[in-house]
Enzyme design. Structure first.
Site, PDB file in Angstrom:
ATOM      1  N   CYS A  87       1.663   1.911   5.623  1.00 31.24           N
ATOM      2  CA  CYS A  87       2.080   0.793   4.555  1.00 31.24           C
ATOM      3  C   CYS A  87       2.263  -0.598   5.212  1.00 31.24           C
ATOM      4  O   CYS A  87       1.371  -0.931   6.026  1.00 31.24           O
ATOM      5  CB  CYS A  87       3.339   0.977   3.520  1.00 31.24           C
ATOM      6  SG  CYS A  87       3.194   0.214   2.160  1.00 31.24           S
ATOM      7  N   HIS A 197       0.689   5.813   1.181  1.00 34.45           N
ATOM      8  CA  HIS A 197       1.878   6.602   1.667  1.00 34.45           C
ATOM      9  C   HIS A 197       1.276   8.334   1.739  1.00 34.45           C
ATOM     10  O   HIS A 197       1.348   8.766   0.792  1.00 34.45           O
ATOM     11  CB  HIS A 197       2.728   6.513   0.979  1.00 34.45           C
ATOM     12  CG  HIS A 197       3.722   5.279   0.916  1.00 34.45           C
ATOM     13  ND1 HIS A 197       4.628   5.099   1.972  1.00 34.45           N
ATOM     14  CD2 HIS A 197       3.516   4.025   0.442  1.00 34.45           C
ATOM     15  CE1 HIS A 197       5.202   3.697   1.799  1.00 34.45           C
ATOM     16  NE2 HIS A 197       4.566   3.046   0.796  1.00 34.45           N
ATOM     17  N   GLU A 199       2.825  10.481   3.164  1.00 33.43           N
ATOM     18  CA  GLU A 199       4.013  11.419   3.007  1.00 33.43           C
ATOM     19  C   GLU A 199       4.536  11.518   1.292  1.00 33.43           C
ATOM     20  O   GLU A 199       5.228  12.249   0.921  1.00 33.43           O
ATOM     21  CB  GLU A 199       5.205  10.878   3.604  1.00 33.43           C
ATOM     22  CG  GLU A 199       6.041   9.626   3.311  1.00 33.43           C
ATOM     23  CD  GLU A 199       5.191   8.510   3.219  1.00 33.43           C
ATOM     24  OE1 GLU A 199       5.884   7.339   2.883  1.00 33.43           O
ATOM     25  OE2 GLU A 199       4.148   8.250   3.720  1.00 33.43           O
TER      26      GLU A 199
END
Length: 216
Positions: A87, A197, A199
């Site tokens: 990001c 992202h 994750e």
């Protein structure tokens, strides 16, 4: 989804900007031995360094410099030691960021400006597909319609990087589109990064992190 890879030591660099706990859990799920720290020696000596980032470009750069992260990233890359940005952690790898008319110098690992998204709806928040180039290791094993989670109001819309040494591999640039196409990921030797992202991107993001860890 259970993933396995040889255990590698990964430091999530904690400089005050980024959801480090989510990154820690996702990397551990992908098989890494993970530590959240800003300790200089640990960040330098880990198999992989992950640099997260949320918020404003200028604030992230200030926090990174306060923690000597700019020096760590530069020294690791000079030695061919893997670094991954996520990001705003990707955005600060470019030459500059322009927010509200204010220009802030980035790490200048790649040329280009991070500028406001050119779209009717901003921020770009939610799931989107990407277009990785042929030969991508980052997206290996992922379906063409795999979707990733984005939350951002700024991006790089124009990529221009000349590789002076013909023996060196050109960076692999992945694109996505929200209004106008923007850079969604870059693979450039030891330096990889994603605007989205991983994750927070479910099984697709887990596979992507597994791919990165597998190169460490």
């Amino acid at each position: 989804m259970e993933l396995s890879t040889a255990s590698k030591r990964v430091v999530v660099f904690d400089y005050g900007f980024g959801n480090v706990r989510s990154a820690e859990r996702a990397l551990a799920r992908a098989g890494a031995a993970v530590e959240i720290t800003r300790d200089f020696d640990k960040a330098m000596n880990a198999d992989g360094l992950l640099v997260p980032g949320v918020g404003a470009f200028a604030s992230c750069m200030h926090g990174l410099k306060e923690a000597r992260g700019d020096w760590i990233v530069d020294r690791r890359l000079a030695g061919g030691r893997p670094v991954m940005g996520i990001c705003v952690g990707m955005q600060i790898l470019f030459a500059r960021g322009i927010e509200h008319g204010v220009e802030t110098q980035g790490l200048d690992e790649w040329p280009g400006s991070v500028e406001p998204l050119q779209a009717d709806i901003v921020p770009h928040m939610g799931w989107n597909t990407v277009e990785p180039p042929a030969g991508s290791e980052l997206f290996a094993g992922l379906d063409a319609d795999a979707r990733f989670y984005f939350v951002h109001s700024y991006a790089v819309h124009d990529w221009s990087m000349e590789v002076a040494n013909p023996a060196m591999r050109e960076p692999l640039v992945t694109w996505s589109t929200h209004g106008k196409p923007f850079v969604a990921a870059v693979e450039n030797g030891a330096l990889w990064a994603t605007q989205f992202h991983p994750e927070k991107s479910g099984d697709a993001g887990a596979q992507l992190l597994n791919n990165w860890i597998g190169t460490l």
